[in-house]
Scaffold this motif. Structure first.
Motif, PDB file in Angstrom:
ATOM      1  N   ASP A   1     -44.195   8.752 -41.817  1.00  0.00           N
ATOM      2  CA  ASP A   1     -44.858   8.968 -40.472  1.00  0.00           C
ATOM      3  C   ASP A   1     -43.621   8.306 -39.688  1.00  0.00           C
ATOM      4  OD1 ASP A   1     -45.266   6.285 -41.516  1.00  0.00           O
ATOM      5  OD2 ASP A   1     -47.367   6.455 -40.557  1.00  0.00           O
ATOM      6  N   GLY A   2     -42.128   7.656 -40.935  1.00  0.00           N
ATOM      7  CA  GLY A   2     -41.792   6.979 -39.967  1.00  0.00           C
ATOM      8  C   GLY A   2     -41.638   5.751 -40.103  1.00  0.00           C
TER       9      GLY A   2
ATOM     10  N   LEU B   1     -39.650  -0.348 -39.685  1.00  0.00           N
ATOM     11  CA  LEU B   1     -39.834  -0.986 -41.418  1.00  0.00           C
ATOM     12  C   LEU B   1     -40.932  -2.144 -40.328  1.00  0.00           C
ATOM     13  CD1 LEU B   1     -39.777  -1.578 -44.006  1.00  0.00           C
ATOM     14  CD2 LEU B   1     -37.824  -4.005 -43.128  1.00  0.00           C
ATOM     15  N   LEU B   2     -42.166  -2.540 -41.398  1.00  0.00           N
ATOM     16  CA  LEU B   2     -42.737  -3.138 -40.810  1.00  0.00           C
ATOM     17  C   LEU B   2     -43.452  -4.549 -41.839  1.00  0.00           C
ATOM     18  CD1 LEU B   2     -46.139  -3.460 -38.722  1.00  0.00           C
ATOM     19  CD2 LEU B   2     -46.599  -4.541 -40.975  1.00  0.00           C
TER      20      LEU B   2
ATOM     21  N   GLY C   1     -34.440   1.336 -37.587  1.00  0.00           N
ATOM     22  CA  GLY C   1     -33.907   0.530 -35.702  1.00  0.00           C
ATOM     23  C   GLY C   1     -35.032   0.038 -35.104  1.00  0.00           C
ATOM     24  N   ARG C   2     -36.333  -0.087 -35.419  1.00  0.00           N
ATOM     25  CA  ARG C   2     -37.176  -1.320 -35.333  1.00  0.00           C
ATOM     26  C   ARG C   2     -37.739  -1.705 -36.468  1.00  0.00           C
ATOM     27  NH1 ARG C   2     -40.934  -0.246 -29.861  1.00  0.00           N
ATOM     28  NH2 ARG C   2     -39.167   0.303 -28.377  1.00  0.00           N
ATOM     29  N   TYR C   3     -37.785  -3.757 -36.608  1.00  0.00           N
ATOM     30  CA  TYR C   3     -38.571  -4.024 -37.614  1.00  0.00           C
ATOM     31  C   TYR C   3     -39.431  -5.078 -36.721  1.00  0.00           C
ATOM     32  CZ  TYR C   3     -37.923  -6.612 -41.992  1.00  0.00           C
ATOM     33  OH  TYR C   3     -38.204  -8.224 -42.861  1.00  0.00           O
TER      34      TYR C   3
ATOM     35  N   VAL D   1     -44.051  -1.277 -33.696  1.00  0.00           N
ATOM     36  CA  VAL D   1     -42.913  -0.445 -34.340  1.00  0.00           C
ATOM     37  C   VAL D   1     -43.057   1.410 -34.540  1.00  0.00           C
ATOM     38  CG1 VAL D   1     -44.374   0.026 -36.820  1.00  0.00           C
ATOM     39  CG2 VAL D   1     -41.631  -0.813 -36.788  1.00  0.00           C
ATOM     40  N   ARG D   2     -44.500   1.927 -34.288  1.00  0.00           N
ATOM     41  CA  ARG D   2     -43.595   2.731 -33.963  1.00  0.00           C
ATOM     42  C   ARG D   2     -43.631   3.840 -32.728  1.00  0.00           C
ATOM     43  NH1 ARG D   2     -49.915   3.423 -36.608  1.00  0.00           N
ATOM     44  NH2 ARG D   2     -49.506   4.106 -38.344  1.00  0.00           N
TER      45      ARG D   2
END
Length: 253
Positions: free
Chosen positions: A142-143, A177-178, A209-211, A250-251
């Motif tokens: 889901d990204g 990433l989380l 992209g985002r962490y 993060v989404r």
């Protein structure tokens, strides 16, 4: 010369005097290793009132010891340096931000009692983690690729971390990433010298992209915040109570 003694449970004193030689470092390694491998937190007092110099082979031995025990240094909660030399106190101020997990403070030679009180004021020991190290929360379809850290991270856990991530490292594809910390109990130092692991981590940086980092220990949060400013992706820290906000961010919500 170097003397090591345990003042009280989990509080150790190193006394440096004259010129330190390789044998002195070996003594420190022999005495401190069991404590560092045991349960923390630990208090450390370094008395350097009479320290003059250190030989080259002693410096090499010290570097080997400190690097080999790298995963264990976070067990030291308090470190007091006793010296009247301003240079030593200045070095401690420089090191302090690099090792934010350790509360460091310099004391004059006349304040030995205060140094002992500081190093002995240890935080309450946390219960050992019962988790499996790393758990996959979301596989990235889901990204968002998400993990939960619960326990000690081993080389096998790193494989669990990297396998799903490598599946998304194709072309210019980006993945968010989380990482959520439930309980962190250190890592296997062998991970640091595994070339394939380091290569995969460096490659992964270009695909993030985002962490989001959730519930990290305070010392780790401070370090990550500093490093994050230099990374080529968006990075944000969240408290454990902000799990929902971390997922939303993060989404991209």
């Amino acid at each position: 010369m170097l003397k090591v003694r345990e003042l009280k449970s989990n509080v150790w004193e190193l006394t440096l005097d004259g010129v330190l030689e390789k044998g002195d470092i070996e003594t420190m390694e022999r005495e401190l290793t069991p404590a560092l491998k045991g349960d923390g937190p630990l208090g450390l007092i370094v008395r350097a009132e009479g320290w003059k110099d250190i030989t080259a082979d002693a410096m090499v031995e010290d570097a080997k010891f400190e690097f080999g025990m790298l995963a264990q240094w976070s067990k030291i909660a308090k470190m007091a340096l006793v010296t009247d030399l301003q240079a030593f106190a200045a070095v401690m101020k420089w090191i302090d931000p690099i090792l934010p997990m350790i509360d460091m403070k310099a004391f004059a030679a006349s304040d030995v009692a205060a140094a002992e009180a500081f190093a002995s004021d240890l935080p309450v020991r946390q219960a050992a983690a019962s988790g499996s190290g790393v758990n996959l929360l979301s596989d990235g379809k889901d990204g968002v690729l998400a993990y939960e850290i619960d326990g000690r991270i081993t080389a096998d856990d790193v494989d669990k971390l990297l396998a799903p991530l490598e599946a998304h490292m194709k072309g210019d594809e980006k993945i968010n990433l989380l990482v959520r910390f439930k309980h962190y109990d250190g890592f296997d130092p062998a991970i640091l010298i595994d070339g394939s692991v380091m290569g995969s981590k460096i490659k992964a940086i270009t695909h993030l992209g985002r962490y989001a980092v959730v519930g990290a220990p305070k010392w780790m949060a401070a370090m990550v915040s500093t490093v994050g400013a230099m990374m080529p992706f968006e990075m944000q820290m969240f408290d454990a109570s902000e799990d929902a906000a971390a997922w939303a961010w993060v989404r991209g919500a």
